[in-house]
Write an enzyme that holds these catalytic residues in place. Structure first.
Site, PDB file in Angstrom:
ATOM      1  N   ARG A  78     -22.118  17.927  66.376  1.00 53.95           N
ATOM      2  CA  ARG A  78     -22.905  18.555  64.824  1.00 53.95           C
ATOM      3  C   ARG A  78     -23.853  19.900  65.407  1.00 53.95           C
ATOM      4  O   ARG A  78     -24.402  20.201  64.688  1.00 53.95           O
ATOM      5  CB  ARG A  78     -23.271  18.867  63.801  1.00 53.95           C
ATOM      6  CG  ARG A  78     -23.286  19.326  62.369  1.00 53.95           C
ATOM      7  CD  ARG A  78     -23.335  18.301  60.839  1.00 53.95           C
ATOM      8  NE  ARG A  78     -22.544  19.756  60.200  1.00 53.95           N
ATOM      9  CZ  ARG A  78     -22.183  19.752  58.874  1.00 53.95           C
ATOM     10  NH1 ARG A  78     -21.055  18.093  58.923  1.00 53.95           N
ATOM     11  NH2 ARG A  78     -22.216  20.390  58.403  1.00 53.95           N
ATOM     12  N   GLN A 117     -10.537  19.513  68.912  1.00 54.16           N
ATOM     13  CA  GLN A 117     -11.326  20.093  68.718  1.00 54.16           C
ATOM     14  C   GLN A 117     -10.757  22.052  69.346  1.00 54.16           C
ATOM     15  O   GLN A 117     -10.869  22.896  68.595  1.00 54.16           O
ATOM     16  CB  GLN A 117     -12.141  20.338  68.405  1.00 54.16           C
ATOM     17  CG  GLN A 117     -13.090  19.350  67.472  1.00 54.16           C
ATOM     18  CD  GLN A 117     -14.233  18.873  67.289  1.00 54.16           C
ATOM     19  OE1 GLN A 117     -14.730  17.913  67.556  1.00 54.16           O
ATOM     20  NE2 GLN A 117     -15.666  19.770  67.407  1.00 54.16           N
ATOM     21  N   GLU A 170     -23.592  24.034  61.420  1.00 58.59           N
ATOM     22  CA  GLU A 170     -24.430  22.950  62.877  1.00 58.59           C
ATOM     23  C   GLU A 170     -25.996  23.525  62.392  1.00 58.59           C
ATOM     24  O   GLU A 170     -27.193  22.330  62.133  1.00 58.59           O
ATOM     25  CB  GLU A 170     -23.629  23.532  63.688  1.00 58.59           C
ATOM     26  CG  GLU A 170     -22.592  23.178  64.198  1.00 58.59           C
ATOM     27  CD  GLU A 170     -21.885  23.317  65.936  1.00 58.59           C
ATOM     28  OE1 GLU A 170     -22.509  24.646  66.256  1.00 58.59           O
ATOM     29  OE2 GLU A 170     -21.643  22.985  65.946  1.00 58.59           O
TER      30      GLU A 170
END
Lengths: 277, 805
Positions: B383, B236, B759
């Site tokens: 998230r 990521q 999120e």
């Protein structure tokens, strides 16, 4: 999730399959839909030198609906159970239960023979077959024999089938007209085993009651069935609660499972009674 | 129809810029099986790695016997800590200032910990060899409870023995990691002492796992001729990984190329560095061959980064008519065997200090104690922005607990305590400056949309029916108003391993008026290639369809800190707009030259510069682009490209109002979501369809977490939920329908006013579902019951309240 190595066999008839089992003994296992065995192999909890794939054996396929008896080949898939219109008419309970097994992708592959023969207490079909008073036809080196579903299960993964035998066919008496049927299953999500499930037939002064995943085998109770046949629902539930022996797992503790077993059974009885003629 | 006959609105629509529900350009390949994920990468001569993992949660590793494994044909090597130790690679730094064993160095601290790394020519041989490595363990006492851990004589981290100072200050006990304090303790305690009403409760946010569909993995490929290492992986933050690899391996950073190909979901699980990456790099350097490592589902759930596991003791003070006067929170944070949280360096508990939520709470205090246990390390932002879900769950439960204590309606209690629109920018008691918000408008819209009063009337009737024996089902109405803090973050206080948390974008306009843009972020499903092209389209007037977007290759993309914490739009999205504006500024000069007027005499008009007062005299961006490459313009360099590194002045603060209506069967514990309404305010909306998809996905993950998803351990530290049979991942069948809605309150400091949304639905969704369960039982005496609310735990609530006769 990488299985150990094995030899793959794909016999074309039952005799050849049995021959392979005789030749390799403990080292060999038959595979039908593979939805129990393959995950176990990937986890290396099941390792065998020889895998005997039954999918090329035509004799193990097909559904026959007769006036008194339904016959299911061992390799009939759950999907075929669901989509066969004659079967749904003769014994609607089978379709109702099959629709509650896993998801469509699993049901395309998973077979009724594998489901009943594996002896996994989580599987739905064993309890169902006990409720329906089905009988299993086994084929082995000494020929064929028949074992009642109600006598087949000994403990988790232990059944009356001998190592060199193959379950080839299931025969189910067609319940008389007016018999209400219901399969009620509580599960956490699609693809899960039952927290508790009940198969119920009732009507014409008769009844049969079996439950799933509440002991190390499916539980069919004569006493519960007799009580229900006499219209005694609470007696039926009490007898079944005596017969089951659930263990705690991620689905919940024993106290919860017993409570839910009673609720699920009552709901199945309600629905079956409402369908009785 | 020629270009000249189109209205400005029509020309703007043709660009498919901001505000357009443009279809995701990524889906053409994803829906046809043409994605390129790490496990799709196959290189010549590639070897395969696999781990021997500990079956024990706490044990000494007495010996490792590799002989049988090495004797297996096709096995190249079996690495242990002893082999990595001369390279200094048997331990690695974590993102949280701790260090972590790459391979077990004398002991193991959690079940599934990496003990040895097998390298083989074939994936199957690698797995066979794992079985053949003989490890002798000596079991040690296991601690799975953080409160026990702080009392125990058992030393989990013997390597830290005697160290009373950790990365974040003093350690109070040998299993203690840090204490982090925010706010005014004394003032808060005196508010609590003098308050009309104080509600107190322990709010536990259980341990769960991001569980991306694609697990973590990499392919390390060392070219011994060029001396260059290429590392493909599910990263990521590819640039940060390159820097980390350089720092710990000693390879020069220009000789490392990190590539994040398509990534099948991250959700925070793919932020950190894992043993598999280090071992694969070492194996490739040693063998000179590419080495692939991809974990399986059980390995992912057992050993790569978990999320949450926060025990939050709360006290909330209010006047008797419901005005909140103070908030106190003490959190015990279970970090597992190593502190491998992925938080900005100065925030060991992330942004937990956003726990005053959407409310004007004048006085507050927060303390967080990090603790070691015999569980897997992690504590990532699943998230969510760093620990924001924990904070939002905490305050949204405490509001409900206070409403019970005050015997007030929880919607009204929220309303009278919201930060008012005129208070923004708002300084919170725990140190944040909220950029913008209009909570009352969002709240009223949400309550009206669901007919809140009607729902309460229906619930009252249901309670009466239940008590009269007419029904066995309860109705729960779950309310949430959340405020997020995303877009980390300003370099002055946000860094990871010393790397400032800016982000970047580089845009090159091609002569024919199409473009390529590269960013320091990396999409894992968010649709960056779609949305960032839309920002550029609106800013520079070229169609989004003519703009390629590229991320994830550190040899080509500008440096950035990656995608997590909803930071891509707030940070890289801002960089994109700023880079585009640089291009537009140069384009203005080119246009003025072509139109033979002064720079100040042209004005921007959707996709062109036109002469002021003479709109028929214009140059389109396409014309300008070509001119940039074929005209010698005095005082201007040829070409048309720009790069921007954006250091955000502040975080952004998206917010939302979520309402869940749930039916609950008290006899079986089964539940059904009858209605779910999600209003999100993420500031300027770039692509409404992607926002809606983000909300659907995030609420579904919230449903999973609230209603069943957990990483559970038994007393021996065995993971009880290591497969998708027991770890709840909703399918379409379990997923309810959602109604999405929005208000728009732009961020005042962001170039395009966007705040980020990916999120929010998880942050707001979890308390909405949990509050629905609690609300159903509130009228029968329930105050607090911990998640996950699976069947048996809901049944247990009903049973405990005497509802089973």
């Amino acid at each position: 999730m990488i299985p150990a190595g094995f030899e793959y066999h794909r016999p074309g008839d039952i005799a050849s399959a049995i021959g392979i089992l005789q030749e390799y003994g403990d080292e060999a296992r038959v595979i039908a839909g593979g939805h129990s065995l393959i995950p176990m192999m990937k986890l290396r909890m099941a390792e065998m030198g020889h895998l005997v794939d039954l999918q090329a054996i035509e004799e193990l396929k097909g559904i026959e609906v007769g006036p008194d008896t339904v016959t299911l080949g061992a390799m009939v898939t759950q999907h075929e159970l669901i989509t066969h219109s004659g079967l749904a008419e003769a014994i609607p309970l089978i379709r109702e239960a099959a629709l509650q097994i896993a998801d469509p992708q699993v049901r395309y592959m998973g077979t009724v023979g594998g489901n009943v023969a594996n002896g996994d207490p989580g599987n739905d079909m064993p309890g169902l077959m006990q409720c329906l008073n089905a009988s299993f036809e086994l084929s082995g080196p000494d020929g064929n024999r028949t074992v009642a579903a109600r006598d087949f299960y000994e403990a988790a993964y232990f059944t009356a089938r001998e190592d060199e035998e193959i379950l080839i066919r299931i025969s189910i008496p067609v319940p008389g007209a007016g018999v209400g049927q219901a399969y009620q299953k509580q599960k956490r999500k699609i693809g899960d085993y039952a927290t508790a499930a009940a198969a119920v037939m009732v009507g014409n002064g008769q009844a049969s009651v079996a439950m799933t995943n509440l002991a190390d085998t499916p539980i069919w109770s004569d006493e519960a069935s007799t009580a229900l046949a006499g219209g005694d629902v609470e007696g039926c539930v009490a007898a079944m609660l005596d017969a089951i022996d659930p263990v705690a797992d991620n689905r919940g503790p024993v106290e919860f499972k017993k409570h839910v077993a009673a609720v699920v059974l009552r709901r199945a009885i309600d629905r079956a009674q409402s369908r009785a003629g | 129809m020629t270009d000249q006959t189109l209205t400005p609105e029509e020309r703007a629509a043709n660009l498919k810029g901001m505000g357009c529900a443009r279809k995701r350009v990524e889906d053409v390949r994803f829906t046809q099986g043409k994605g390129n994920y790490v496990d799709d990468i196959k290189l010549d001569g590639m070897l395969f790695g696999d781990f021997v993992r500990s079956p024990y949660a706490h044990a000494r590793v007495v010996s490792v016997n590799k002989e049988a494994a090495l004797a297996l044909p096709g096995v190249i090597a079996v690495l242990t800590a002893e082999d990595l130790s001369p390279l200094g690679l048997h331990w690695m730094p974590t993102l949280a200032g701790d260090k972590q064993m790459v391979l077990a160095d004398g002991k193991v601290l959690f079940q599934g910990q990496e003990v040895a790394y097998v390298v083989a020519e074939d994936r199957y041989v690698a797995a066979d060899a794992v079985e053949l490595v003989e490890v002798e363990y000596e079991e040690l006492p296991v601690i799975t409870d953080p409160f026990e851990s702080l009392k125990s004589d058992v030393v989990l981290r013997e390597d830290l023995e005697g160290q009373t100072e950790g990365a974040h200050g003093p350690r109070k006990h040998h299993n203690h990691i840090f204490t982090w304090e925010q706010g005014d303790k004394d003032a808060t305690e005196s508010v609590l002492a003098e308050a009309d009403v104080v509600a107190e409760e322990m709010i536990y946010y259980h341990r769960t796992h991001p569980c991306p569909l694609e697990t973590c993995g990499c392919v390390a490929s060392m070219d011994k001729v060029t001396g260059k290492l290429t590392l493909y992986g599910t990263f990521q933050a590819p640039h940060a990984i390159r820097t980390v690899v350089s720092l710990i391996s000693g390879l020069a950073e220009h000789n490392i190329r990190v590539i994040s190909p398509d990534i099948g979901g991250g959700f925070g699980n793919k932020v950190g560095a894992y043993a598999g990456y280090v071992c694969s790099v070492v194996a490739s350097i040693v063998t000179g061959k590419p080495v692939k490592w991809v974990e399986d589902r059980m390995e992912n759930l057992m050993s790569t980064a978990f999320a949450r596991d926060y025990w939050m003791q709360g006290k909330i003070a209010a006047t008797k008519d419901g005005k909140i006067t103070g908030l106190w929170c003490h959190t015990t944070a279970d970090h597992g065997g190593f502190d491998a949280c992925a938080d900005p360096t100065k925030f060991p508990a992330g942004f937990m200090n956003i726990c005053t939520g959407s409310y004007d709470i004048p006085t507050a205090y927060l303390a967080v104690d990090g603790v070691y246990t015999n569980k897997a390390p992690g504590g990532v932002a699943y998230r969510c922005s760093f620990r924001v879900t924990e904070a939002a769950y905490f305050i949204e439960r405490m509001i409900e607990v206070l409403a019970i204590k005050l015997n007030m309606d929880a919607a009204e209690l929220r309303r009278i305590n919201f930060i008012r629109k005129d208070q923004f920018p708002y300084q919170s008691a725990l140190g944040w400056e909220y950029d913008s918000g209009d909570y009352h408008t969002a709240w009223d819209k949400a309550l009206k949309a669901v007919n809140y009063e009607g729902l309460r009337a229906e619930q009252a009737q249901r309670i009466a029916d239940f008590k009269a024996g007419k029904t066995r089902k309860l109705l729960g109405i779950g309310l949430t108003h959340f405020t997020e803090i995303v877009g980390a973050g300003p370099v002055k206080n946000c860094d990871i391993l010393g790397l400032g948390m800016f982000d970047s974008c580089e845009i090159r306009i091609h002569p024919t008026g199409s473009a390529i843009a590269r960013l320091g972020t990396i999409s894992q499903g968010q649709g960056h290639a779609t949305t960032f092209a839309q920002i550029i389209a609106s800013e520079i007037g070229l169609p989004a369809d003519d703009i390629t977007l590229e991320e994830g290759d550190t040899d080509t993309a500008p440096y950035g800190l990656g995608t997590y914490g909803s930071r891509s739009t707030p940070v890289a999205g801002a960089a994109t707009a700023m880079a585009a504006r640089k291009i537009r500024a140069k384009a203005q000069m080119i246009a003025a030259y072509l139109l033979e007027v002064h720079d100040n005499d042209v004005e921007w008009d959707v996709d062109r510069f036109a002469v002021k007062g003479a709109p028929e005299r214009f140059k389109t961006m396409k014309e300008i682009a070509f001119a940039a490459y074929n005209q010698a313009i005095p005082g201007l360099e040829p070409g048309l490209e720009a790069v921007s590194y954006y250091d955000p002045p502040n975080m952004t603060y998206p917010f939302g109002a979520y309402i869940c209506v749930m039916e609950i069967d008290v006899d079986t514990g089964e539940w059904e979501v009858r209605q779910f309404y999600a209003l999100d305010d993420c500031g300027t909306r770039i692509n409404p369809m992607i926002i809606e998809g983000q909300v659907h996905g995030g609420v579904t993950e919230a449903l999973a977490i609230a209603m069943g998803q957990e990483i559970a351990y038994d007393d021996m530290g065995n993971v009880k939920t290591g497969t998708l049979m027991d770890f709840f991942l909703p399918t379409a069948w379990e997923t309810p329908n959602y109604t999405t809605d929005h208000t728009v309150t732009p961020s005042p400091h962001h170039p395009i006013g966007a705040k980020g949304v990916g999120e929010s639905p998880n942050v707001g969704g979890v308390p909405a579902f949990s509050n629905a369960v609690h609300d159903a039982f509130r009228h029968f005496g329930l105050v607090q019951s911990h998640m996950p609310h699976d069947h048996w735990r809901i049944w247990k609530i009903a049973n405990g309240l005497g509802m089973h006769g």
